[in-house]
Design an enzyme around this catalytic site. Structure first.
Site, PDB file in Angstrom:
ATOM      1  N   ARG A 243      27.240 -98.482  -5.861  1.00  0.00           N
ATOM      2  CA  ARG A 243      26.530 -98.833  -5.373  1.00  0.00           C
ATOM      3  C   ARG A 243      24.939 -98.674  -4.798  1.00  0.00           C
ATOM      4  O   ARG A 243      25.984 -98.468  -3.668  1.00  0.00           O
ATOM      5  CB  ARG A 243      27.273-100.867  -5.473  1.00  0.00           C
ATOM      6  CG  ARG A 243      27.944-101.147  -6.540  1.00  0.00           C
ATOM      7  CD  ARG A 243      29.021-102.353  -5.506  1.00  0.00           C
ATOM      8  NE  ARG A 243      29.294-103.034  -7.149  1.00  0.00           N
ATOM      9  CZ  ARG A 243      31.230-102.772  -6.484  1.00  0.00           C
ATOM     10  NH1 ARG A 243      31.406-101.572  -6.192  1.00  0.00           N
ATOM     11  NH2 ARG A 243      30.985-103.584  -7.582  1.00  0.00           N
ATOM     12  N   LYS A 273      31.581-104.720  -2.140  1.00  0.00           N
ATOM     13  CA  LYS A 273      32.115-105.822  -2.987  1.00  0.00           C
ATOM     14  C   LYS A 273      33.559-106.711  -2.746  1.00  0.00           C
ATOM     15  O   LYS A 273      33.468-107.611  -3.017  1.00  0.00           O
ATOM     16  CB  LYS A 273      31.416-105.845  -4.147  1.00  0.00           C
ATOM     17  CG  LYS A 273      30.829-107.270  -5.659  1.00  0.00           C
ATOM     18  CD  LYS A 273      30.586-106.553  -6.922  1.00  0.00           C
ATOM     19  CE  LYS A 273      30.110-107.867  -7.291  1.00  0.00           C
ATOM     20  NZ  LYS A 273      29.859-107.746  -8.915  1.00  0.00           N
ATOM     21  N   HIS A 333      21.341 -99.182 -10.740  1.00  0.00           N
ATOM     22  CA  HIS A 333      23.209 -99.926 -10.988  1.00  0.00           C
ATOM     23  C   HIS A 333      23.359 -99.227 -12.852  1.00  0.00           C
ATOM     24  O   HIS A 333      24.800 -98.960 -12.349  1.00  0.00           O
ATOM     25  CB  HIS A 333      22.699-101.284 -10.749  1.00  0.00           C
ATOM     26  CG  HIS A 333      24.542-101.415 -11.019  1.00  0.00           C
ATOM     27  ND1 HIS A 333      24.815-101.392  -9.759  1.00  0.00           N
ATOM     28  CD2 HIS A 333      24.938-102.012 -12.399  1.00  0.00           C
ATOM     29  CE1 HIS A 333      26.089-102.690  -9.950  1.00  0.00           C
ATOM     30  NE2 HIS A 333      26.194-102.504 -11.306  1.00  0.00           N
ATOM     31  N   ARG A 336      26.141 -95.923 -12.852  1.00  0.00           N
ATOM     32  CA  ARG A 336      27.067 -96.093 -13.026  1.00  0.00           C
ATOM     33  C   ARG A 336      28.206 -96.307 -14.245  1.00  0.00           C
ATOM     34  O   ARG A 336      29.026 -95.708 -15.070  1.00  0.00           O
ATOM     35  CB  ARG A 336      28.220 -97.553 -12.068  1.00  0.00           C
ATOM     36  CG  ARG A 336      28.011 -97.533 -10.964  1.00  0.00           C
ATOM     37  CD  ARG A 336      27.966 -98.885  -9.948  1.00  0.00           C
ATOM     38  NE  ARG A 336      28.451 -99.332 -10.133  1.00  0.00           N
ATOM     39  CZ  ARG A 336      30.043 -99.737  -9.132  1.00  0.00           C
ATOM     40  NH1 ARG A 336      30.157 -98.576  -8.728  1.00  0.00           N
ATOM     41  NH2 ARG A 336      30.677-100.634  -9.784  1.00  0.00           N
ATOM     42  N   HIS A 371      36.039-101.201  -8.093  1.00  0.00           N
ATOM     43  CA  HIS A 371      36.459-102.405 -10.021  1.00  0.00           C
ATOM     44  C   HIS A 371      37.473-102.820  -8.916  1.00  0.00           C
ATOM     45  O   HIS A 371      38.574-102.607  -8.269  1.00  0.00           O
ATOM     46  CB  HIS A 371      36.399-102.634 -10.840  1.00  0.00           C
ATOM     47  CG  HIS A 371      35.549-102.066 -11.897  1.00  0.00           C
ATOM     48  ND1 HIS A 371      34.974-101.432 -13.330  1.00  0.00           N
ATOM     49  CD2 HIS A 371      33.795-102.704 -11.128  1.00  0.00           C
ATOM     50  CE1 HIS A 371      33.124-101.411 -12.894  1.00  0.00           C
ATOM     51  NE2 HIS A 371      32.901-101.966 -12.234  1.00  0.00           N
ATOM     52  N   TYR A 381      50.934-103.927  -6.580  1.00  0.00           N
ATOM     53  CA  TYR A 381      51.825-102.879  -6.267  1.00  0.00           C
ATOM     54  C   TYR A 381      50.464-101.762  -6.728  1.00  0.00           C
ATOM     55  O   TYR A 381      51.086-100.659  -6.383  1.00  0.00           O
ATOM     56  CB  TYR A 381      52.696-103.722  -7.076  1.00  0.00           C
ATOM     57  CG  TYR A 381      54.025-104.185  -7.158  1.00  0.00           C
ATOM     58  CD1 TYR A 381      55.316-104.266  -6.401  1.00  0.00           C
ATOM     59  CD2 TYR A 381      53.484-105.593  -8.214  1.00  0.00           C
ATOM     60  CE1 TYR A 381      55.867-105.226  -6.175  1.00  0.00           C
ATOM     61  CE2 TYR A 381      54.967-106.891  -7.962  1.00  0.00           C
ATOM     62  CZ  TYR A 381      55.735-106.269  -6.369  1.00  0.00           C
ATOM     63  OH  TYR A 381      56.149-107.367  -6.701  1.00  0.00           O
TER      64      TYR A 381
END
Length: 422
Positions: A243, A273, A333, A336, A371, A381
């Site tokens: 970003r 983020k 942006h 991405r 993300h 996990y």
């Protein structure tokens, strides 16, 4: 018939919770875990309510009856005894806040610390002020919807859904624990405002990527040094999928092994983020840019701004794209999105008979984009960093960009030759 002390002492836990009535609405609630809670059922303003007095033996039978008498006295005066809640034990898990505390503690160790903190902060900000001190049984679907509407009114539709989800999970935990028997959020399906259509950041079709790379490569503005830093920043963010803020605030001490075979950029959790550290494996091209800028600038920031020891300004890169002719066509942006589209479209043939499969696993792509893991259990996990496959993916991407740049240069060269021949 009134309860006797021996009857209470001998009450054993069963598979399901059950009640032992003492009369006039007072009863002992025996939970599967063996705890025994005094409760008073009464009606106020036409609504059935439930008051908790605490746990036996902390509250004995005589004390419970005395508290019942106090509550009945309040009712006789036209007052709601819940306002005072005589003798209530705040540890008995009856209020939404205390049940939420038990629920959160039960799952906290399996969550990312930053995520756990966000969940609790949302409850404290949006839910507890209205519902936190209410008994679980007293919270109705309209009560929950009122809280949701308040969040929706400030335009935070995603937060409103998360708040409803958290309240529902608290109730499911409470039901399983024998604290309550119903979930008010179960009746809210279809009541929440729909999400608006997602407006994606502007990005070019992949077919126009060669034009973008070529123009970035030849970017210039007033002042050679500023041009070099801006050009390097645009290319670096394109190569790494990070970003804008993450790139602007990049510091020299975050880069490791730039002269070796496995260079890495380590971005601290405080800058991300999602609130957790992010490791960015660097392609040869990205490592070269970082190495040159680190040696080239005196600032602690890899991409310094015009003021001493200040990072690149927020608008430097987007304004550069405007100057290059990409206004409303491509945002920083949106780089991405370009990279993600490319990675998700790469396919290879494997096996006999041949089967088409993805070249890059979805987990590698999502992790590189930093993300969050949408599946909470899976996220707990799946702590893998996938550094090696992500490094390979980013190197393929960098080589692809280099080929695109070379193809444009070759075309321009052929055009010049043709003009010369004429």
């Amino acid at each position: 018939m009134a309860l006797k002390e021996l009857q209470i002492k001998n009450a054993r836990a069963k598979d399901r919770p059950y009640k032992l009535a003492d009369g006039e609405g007072l009863f002992l609630f025996v939970k599967p875990n063996g705890s025994k809670l005094w409760r008073l059922k009464y009606r106020f303003m036409g609504k059935e309510k439930l008051l908790s007095f605490g746990a036996y033996p902390d509250i004995g039978i005589s004390a419970a009856r005395e508290l019942r008498a106090i509550a009945k006295g309040a009712l006789a005066k036209g007052e709601d005894p819940m306002v005072v809640r005589p003798g209530q034990d705040s540890r008995d898990g009856e209020t939404l806040r205390s049940a939420a505390t038990l629920w959160h503690r039960n799952r906290e160790s399996s969550l990312d610390p930053a995520h756990a903190k966000r969940v609790w902060s949302r409850l404290e900000r949006d839910v507890f002020p209205s519902l936190g001190d209410m008994l679980l049984q007293d919270v109705s679907p309209p009560d929950v919807l009122k809280v949701i509407r308040k969040i929706e009114d400030r335009g935070a539709l995603d937060i409103s859904r998360r708040a409803k989800q958290s309240i529902g999970q608290i109730y499911q935990f409470a039901i399983a624990s024998g604290i309550c028997s119903s979930d008010p959020t179960a009746h809210l399906r279809g009541a929440l405002k729909p999400r608006p259509r997602v407006k994606h950041m502007a990005k070019l079709p992949l077919a126009q990527l060669p034009e973008l790379v070529s123009k970035i490569d030849h970017y210039s503005e007033e002042g050679q040094r500023r041009s070099e830093i801006t050009r390097a920043a645009l290319m670096f963010v394109l190569l790494t999928w990070v970003r804008t803020k993450e790139l602007r605030l990049a510091k020299k001490d975050e880069f490791e092994g730039l002269g070796g075979r496995s260079p890495v950029w380590r971005i601290g959790a405080d800058r991300m983020k999602m609130g957790r550290e992010h490791l960015v494996p660097l392609s040869r091209q990205a490592a070269k840019i970082a190495s040159e800028l680190i040696a080239f600038t005196d600032s602690e920031f890899v991409f310094p701004g015009t003021k001493p020891n200040q990072p690149l300004s927020e608008n430097t890169m987007i304004y550069a794209l405007y100057r290059l002719g990409f206004h409303s066509r491509q945002t920083v942006h949106g780089f991405r999105g370009l990279a993600s589209t490319w990675a998700n479209e790469q396919m290879v043939q494997t096996g006999k008979p041949a089967v088409w499969t993805r070249r890059y696993h979805a987990d590698w792509v999502e992790l590189q984009l930093a993300h969050s893991e949408e599946n909470e259990v899976r996220g707990a996990y799946n702590a893998a960093e996938y550094l090696a496959p992500r490094r390979s993916m980013l190197q393929d991407w960098a080589d692809f960009l280099l080929r695109e740049r070379c193809s444009v240069a070759s075309e321009k060269s052929r055009s010049v030759e043709q003009l010369t021949l004429r």
